[in-house]
Design an enzyme around this catalytic site. Structure first.
Site, PDB file in Angstrom:
ATOM      1  N   LYS A  15       0.839  -1.217   0.000  1.00  0.00           N
ATOM      2  CA  LYS A  15       0.000   0.000   0.000  1.00  0.00           C
ATOM      3  C   LYS A  15       0.868   1.260   0.000  1.00  0.00           C
ATOM      4  CE  LYS A  15      -2.084  -1.136   3.881  1.00  0.00           C
ATOM      5  NZ  LYS A  15      -1.390  -2.407   4.168  1.00  0.00           N
ATOM      6  N   ARG A  90      -9.790   0.845   8.892  1.00  0.00           N
ATOM      7  CA  ARG A  90      -9.403  -0.534   9.203  1.00  0.00           C
ATOM      8  C   ARG A  90     -10.470  -1.277   9.988  1.00  0.00           C
ATOM      9  NH1 ARG A  90      -3.351   0.363   8.919  1.00  0.00           N
ATOM     10  NH2 ARG A  90      -2.525  -1.678   9.342  1.00  0.00           N
ATOM     11  N   ARG A 129      11.830  -5.918   4.866  1.00  0.00           N
ATOM     12  CA  ARG A 129      11.635  -4.459   4.697  1.00  0.00           C
ATOM     13  C   ARG A 129      12.598  -3.669   5.580  1.00  0.00           C
ATOM     14  NH1 ARG A 129       5.835  -1.825   5.441  1.00  0.00           N
ATOM     15  NH2 ARG A 129       5.919  -2.911   7.436  1.00  0.00           N
ATOM     16  N   ARG A 163      11.388  -1.832  11.041  1.00  0.00           N
ATOM     17  CA  ARG A 163      10.267  -1.445  11.900  1.00  0.00           C
ATOM     18  C   ARG A 163      10.093  -2.438  13.038  1.00  0.00           C
ATOM     19  NH1 ARG A 163       5.159   0.201   8.197  1.00  0.00           N
ATOM     20  NH2 ARG A 163       4.049  -1.092   9.719  1.00  0.00           N
ATOM     21  N   ARG A 174      -0.458  -9.099  13.279  1.00  0.00           N
ATOM     22  CA  ARG A 174      -1.040  -8.064  12.398  1.00  0.00           C
ATOM     23  C   ARG A 174      -1.874  -8.710  11.299  1.00  0.00           C
ATOM     24  NH1 ARG A 174       4.235  -5.348  10.579  1.00  0.00           N
ATOM     25  NH2 ARG A 174       2.927  -4.136   9.170  1.00  0.00           N
TER      26      ARG A 174
HETATM   27  P1  AP5 Z   1       4.864  -1.625   1.824  1.00  0.00           P
HETATM   28  O1  AP5 Z   1       4.559  -0.780   0.648  1.00  0.00           O
HETATM   29  O2  AP5 Z   1       5.620  -1.003   2.949  1.00  0.00           O
HETATM   30  O3  AP5 Z   1       3.536  -2.375   2.332  1.00  0.00           O
HETATM   31  P2  AP5 Z   1       2.285  -1.843   3.125  1.00  0.00           P
HETATM   32  O4  AP5 Z   1       1.091  -2.523   2.571  1.00  0.00           O
HETATM   33  O5  AP5 Z   1       2.272  -0.352   3.178  1.00  0.00           O
HETATM   34  O6  AP5 Z   1       2.633  -2.490   4.527  1.00  0.00           O
HETATM   35  P3  AP5 Z   1       2.563  -1.907   5.994  1.00  0.00           P
HETATM   36  O7  AP5 Z   1       3.248  -2.931   6.865  1.00  0.00           O
HETATM   37  O8  AP5 Z   1       3.113  -0.516   6.085  1.00  0.00           O
HETATM   38  O9  AP5 Z   1       1.048  -1.920   6.233  1.00  0.00           O
HETATM   39  P4  AP5 Z   1       0.333  -1.960   7.550  1.00  0.00           P
HETATM   40  O10 AP5 Z   1      -1.042  -1.720   7.104  1.00  0.00           O
HETATM   41  O11 AP5 Z   1       0.518  -3.148   8.407  1.00  0.00           O
HETATM   42  O12 AP5 Z   1       1.090  -0.838   8.400  1.00  0.00           O
HETATM   43  P5  AP5 Z   1       0.680   0.608   8.864  1.00  0.00           P
HETATM   44  O13 AP5 Z   1       1.888   1.414   8.890  1.00  0.00           O
HETATM   45  O14 AP5 Z   1      -0.510   1.096   8.140  1.00  0.00           O
HETATM   46  O15 AP5 Z   1       5.658  -2.913   1.301  1.00  0.00           O
HETATM   47  C1  AP5 Z   1       6.115  -3.916   2.203  1.00  0.00           C
HETATM   48  C2  AP5 Z   1       7.484  -4.425   1.729  1.00  0.00           C
HETATM   49  O16 AP5 Z   1       7.299  -5.103   0.475  1.00  0.00           O
HETATM   50  C3  AP5 Z   1       8.509  -3.315   1.460  1.00  0.00           C
HETATM   51  O17 AP5 Z   1       9.778  -3.746   1.830  1.00  0.00           O
HETATM   52  C4  AP5 Z   1       8.420  -3.079  -0.066  1.00  0.00           C
HETATM   53  O18 AP5 Z   1       9.645  -2.614  -0.602  1.00  0.00           O
HETATM   54  C5  AP5 Z   1       8.069  -4.485  -0.553  1.00  0.00           C
HETATM   55  N1  AP5 Z   1       7.267  -4.490  -1.783  1.00  0.00           N
HETATM   56  C6  AP5 Z   1       6.334  -3.580  -2.183  1.00  0.00           C
HETATM   57  N2  AP5 Z   1       5.806  -3.939  -3.372  1.00  0.00           N
HETATM   58  C7  AP5 Z   1       6.401  -5.116  -3.716  1.00  0.00           C
HETATM   59  C8  AP5 Z   1       6.267  -5.995  -4.844  1.00  0.00           C
HETATM   60  N3  AP5 Z   1       5.416  -5.728  -5.854  1.00  0.00           N
HETATM   61  N4  AP5 Z   1       7.047  -7.110  -4.853  1.00  0.00           N
HETATM   62  C9  AP5 Z   1       7.901  -7.391  -3.837  1.00  0.00           C
HETATM   63  N5  AP5 Z   1       8.086  -6.598  -2.760  1.00  0.00           N
HETATM   64  C10 AP5 Z   1       7.337  -5.464  -2.692  1.00  0.00           C
HETATM   65  O19 AP5 Z   1       0.176   0.305  10.356  1.00  0.00           O
HETATM   66  C11 AP5 Z   1       1.072  -0.054  11.401  1.00  0.00           C
HETATM   67  C12 AP5 Z   1       0.321  -0.106  12.724  1.00  0.00           C
HETATM   68  O20 AP5 Z   1      -0.224   1.197  13.034  1.00  0.00           O
HETATM   69  C13 AP5 Z   1      -0.895  -1.047  12.770  1.00  0.00           C
HETATM   70  O21 AP5 Z   1      -0.524  -2.376  13.073  1.00  0.00           O
HETATM   71  C14 AP5 Z   1      -1.730  -0.392  13.884  1.00  0.00           C
HETATM   72  O22 AP5 Z   1      -1.240  -0.699  15.152  1.00  0.00           O
HETATM   73  C15 AP5 Z   1      -1.511   1.091  13.634  1.00  0.00           C
HETATM   74  N6  AP5 Z   1      -2.513   1.679  12.713  1.00  0.00           N
HETATM   75  C16 AP5 Z   1      -2.260   2.255  11.491  1.00  0.00           C
HETATM   76  N7  AP5 Z   1      -3.406   2.680  10.925  1.00  0.00           N
HETATM   77  C17 AP5 Z   1      -4.407   2.369  11.788  1.00  0.00           C
HETATM   78  C18 AP5 Z   1      -5.815   2.538  11.754  1.00  0.00           C
HETATM   79  N8  AP5 Z   1      -6.432   3.095  10.691  1.00  0.00           N
HETATM   80  N9  AP5 Z   1      -6.534   2.082  12.811  1.00  0.00           N
HETATM   81  C19 AP5 Z   1      -5.931   1.528  13.881  1.00  0.00           C
HETATM   82  N10 AP5 Z   1      -4.604   1.326  13.984  1.00  0.00           N
HETATM   83  C20 AP5 Z   1      -3.840   1.739  12.931  1.00  0.00           C
END
Ligand code: AP5
Length: 229
Positions: A15, A90, A129, A163, A174
């Protein structure tokens, strides 16, 4: 013309990576609640302190805190022409909260893109990552083992980190939280006629092309802008 879209998908589907490309393509900002919470946590604000315990356990931060943060962000001038939500909403309570906020602001959602990748690949992607703590650039040791090493941060000192919540046991938590609390949102947005499911397998550019195609299919606002680019 407003362009308001949601990127849905499990942790690690890409994402954040795709939001960066879509931002440049559609000329609207990304609202990543995860990045915002990590920033609050780094600055040790009251919200940051409350959020970090949930994040370290791989659980969701309470809806009220998230909705207030999003409401304030949506009112900023740069969000006037649209936004890309990354990692929000979410929960169904966040969906309802977002609906209320959008109604108050006389805005509407244009599309919801759900990126789909098999769970096993997600564990591999997340354990590989790395990111720059100063500018937020994201790397993957499997995709390009040298990219993080070569990175020279444009915002200052290069600090490559993993991270905290990318440890295998937290990733597992997660992914479970996503299945139980977030995946049901797909049904909600499918019924609303807004959902497109897009495969997140293959190269970053291949996934981006699929997302742009889905946006064009989703509506005329996106069609006009994607032709311009
Ligand atoms: P990346 O692009 O970083 O993936 P992502 O989907 O953004 O993954 P996240 O881990 O950031 O998502 P998340 O939803 O768990 O975390 P968030 O920060 O929102 O890609 C991942 C890896 O793959 C990278 O190394 C990239 O280079 C690689 N990659 C990308 N595309 C690729 C491809 N095509 N092929 C191969 N490799 C590839 O949330 C973190 C925490 O915050 C949550 O657990 C929660 O505690 C809190 N939080 C955040 N938002 C909320 C909310 N709305 N409500 C409640 N709690 C929340």
């Amino acid at each position: 013309m407003s362009k308001m879209l949601i990127l849905l998908g499990a942790p690690g589907v890409g994402k954040g990576t795709q939001a960066q490309k879509l931002m440049a393509y559609l000329d609207v900002p990304q609202i990543s609640t995860g990045d915002m919470l990590r920033d609050e946590s780094r600055r040790e604000t009251g919200l940051g302190r409350q959020a970090s315990a949930y994040m370290q356990r791989g659980e969701l931060v309470p809806d009220g805190l998230i909705l207030e943060m999003v409401r304030v962000r949506l009112e900023a001038p740069d969000a006037r022409n649209g936004v890309i939500f990354d990692g929000f909403p979410r929960t169904l309570a966040q969906v309802e909260g977002l609906n209320r906020i959008l109604q108050q602001l006389h805005r509407k959602l244009d599309a919801v893109l759900s990126i789909e990748v098999p769970a096993q690949q997600l564990v591999e992607r997340l354990s590989a990552r790395r990111s720059c703590a100063t500018c937020g650039a994201v790397f993957n040791q499997l995709l390009d083992p040298e990219a993080a090493e070569k990175h020279r941060c444009p915002k200052g000192q290069t600090v490559i980190v993993q991270r905290d919540d990318d440890k295998p046991e937290t990733v597992e938590r997660r992914l479970k939280v996503y299945t139980v609390q977030t995946e049901p949102l797909k049904d909600y947005y499918r019924r609303a006629g807004l959902l497109s499911e897009v495969s997140g397998e293959g190269s970053v550019d291949e996934v981006f092309d699929r997302l742009v195609h889905a946006l064009v299919e989703a509506g005329s606002d996106f069609h006009q802008d994607t032709r311009r680019n």
